[in-house]
Scaffold this active site. Structure first.
Site, short mmCIF file in Angstrom:
data_model
loop_
_atom_site.label_atom_id
_atom_site.label_comp_id
_atom_site.label_asym_id
_atom_site.label_seq_id
_atom_site.Cartn_x
_atom_site.Cartn_y
_atom_site.Cartn_z
N SER A 134 0.84 -1.28 0.13
CA SER A 134 -0.04 0.17 0.09
C SER A 134 0.98 1.11 0.14
CB SER A 134 -0.81 0.05 1.38
OG SER A 134 -1.49 1.36 1.66
N TYR A 147 -1.97 -0.55 10.43
CA TYR A 147 -1.79 -0.80 9.04
C TYR A 147 -0.54 -0.22 8.40
CZ TYR A 147 -3.71 -1.07 4.32
OH TYR A 147 -4.23 -1.61 2.88
N ALA A 149 2.45 0.19 9.51
CA ALA A 149 3.62 -0.78 9.98
C ALA A 149 3.37 -1.94 9.34
CB ALA A 149 3.42 -0.82 11.66
N SER A 150 2.19 -2.55 9.36
CA SER A 150 2.03 -3.83 8.41
C SER A 150 2.37 -4.06 7.18
CB SER A 150 0.59 -4.57 8.61
OG SER A 150 -0.05 -3.83 7.52
N LYS A 151 2.13 -3.07 6.39
CA LYS A 151 2.52 -2.78 5.05
C LYS A 151 3.91 -2.30 4.71
CE LYS A 151 -1.61 -3.66 2.97
NZ LYS A 151 -1.68 -4.96 2.43
N ILE A 180 -8.26 2.07 -3.92
CA ILE A 180 -8.87 1.28 -4.93
C ILE A 180 -10.05 1.32 -4.55
CG2 ILE A 180 -8.54 -0.54 -6.36
CD1 ILE A 180 -6.32 -1.48 -4.25
#
Ligand code: NAD
Length: 252
Positions: A134, A147, A149-151, A180
């Site tokens: 992302s 979010y 950090a996860s990506k 999106i």
């Protein structure tokens, strides 16, 4: 060469469905998984799937079991597309452990263990992995630390795996889309839009360099890039994080 096989996670989601259609159009054998049983069933009516199974990919055991089932069904695996993902918003000061575990479990841990299980089969086929990351893995947004950090971690997982697997002819890349038009975006706007989802969406678009011309990405646009990355003529591309975000993450 026999027909290549792709496994798509989050296959019932907006992007997963578009990726399944794109590979199917090019006559790949498509397999898909999702935690959403009815969504997977709906996909099966639109795209001929060689194999599909529901699985909660937050567990390493489920990831390994899924790959074993795909192999038992298809006999080969040429590409794994990690598209399963979840969005949770909230400042660090008020973020629950449950939401944190959900975001890290789906966005990062699932890709890690699914890749681990797929590695021997991808070595066999000299295949590839594409991780859907992302713009939020490339730049920080207030209120979405887990979010982001996860990506960001998914991007580094992709690069590390690319180095580890290069000598075996296996390529690993991350694709980082901007916003999106999918169910995830609708969910974000509904749940976090303070009763005004359209204003939430307008606020997202206001950050794009295109100004009044800004629009949300279509899932098909990302699917095209993912498909390209899995082609033999993309063999020089590995360890990359490819932004497809209208320049959103390029800077201010
Ligand atoms: N929509 C966006 O604006 C946007 C922007 C950038 C990146 N992304 C990323 O693109 C990917 C696809 O998202 P989308 O927009 O299609 O969202 P989506 O919500 O339409 O699809 C995500 C899918 O993941 C599945 N999933 C959730 N938890 C799971 C679990 N525990 N195990 C297995 N599957 C699970 C969901 O059931 C869903 O079908 C995600 O990784 C997301 O983070 C989306």
């Amino acid at each position: 060469m026999s027909t290549p096989v792709v496994l798509i996670t989050g296959a019932a989601g907006g992007l997963g469905r578009a990726i399944a259609k794109r590979f199917s159009q090019s006559r790949w054998r498509v397999t898909g998984t999702d935690v959403d049983k009815s969504g997977l069933h709906a996909l099966n009516t639109q795209v001929p799937l060689d194999f599909s199974a529901t699985a909660d990919l937050r567990s390493a055991a489920n990831c390994h079991e899924l790959i074993a089932k795909v192999m038992a069904s298809t006999g080969r695996l040429d590409a794994v597309i990690n598209a399963a993902g979840v969005w949770r918003e909230g400042t660090v000061a008020h973020f629950s452990e449950e939401d944190f575990d959900q975001v890290i479990g789906v966005n990062l841990k699932a890709a890690f263990y699914l890749s681990q299980a797929a590695i021997p089969h991808l070595m066999e086929s000299r295949g590839c992995i594409v991780n859907i990351s992302s713009d939020a893995g490339r730049q920080a947004y207030r209120g979405s630390a887990a979010y982001c950090a996860s990506k960001a971690a998914l991007n580094m997982l992709s690069k590390t795996l690319a180095l580890e697997l290069a000598e075996h002819g296996v390529r690993v890349n991350a694709v980082s889309p901007g916003d999106i038009a999918t169910p995830m975006l609708d969910y974000q706007a509904e749940r976090y839009g303070k009763g005004n989802p359209n204003a939430y969406k307008r606020e997202l678009l206001s950050q794009y360099p295109q100004g009044r011309e800004a629009r949300f990405l279509r899932p098909e646009e990302i699917a095209e890039l993912v498909w390209y990355l899995c082609q033999p003529h993309a063999e020089a591309i590995t360890g990359a994080d490819l932004a497809i975000d209208f320049g959103l993450s390029a800077g201010k």
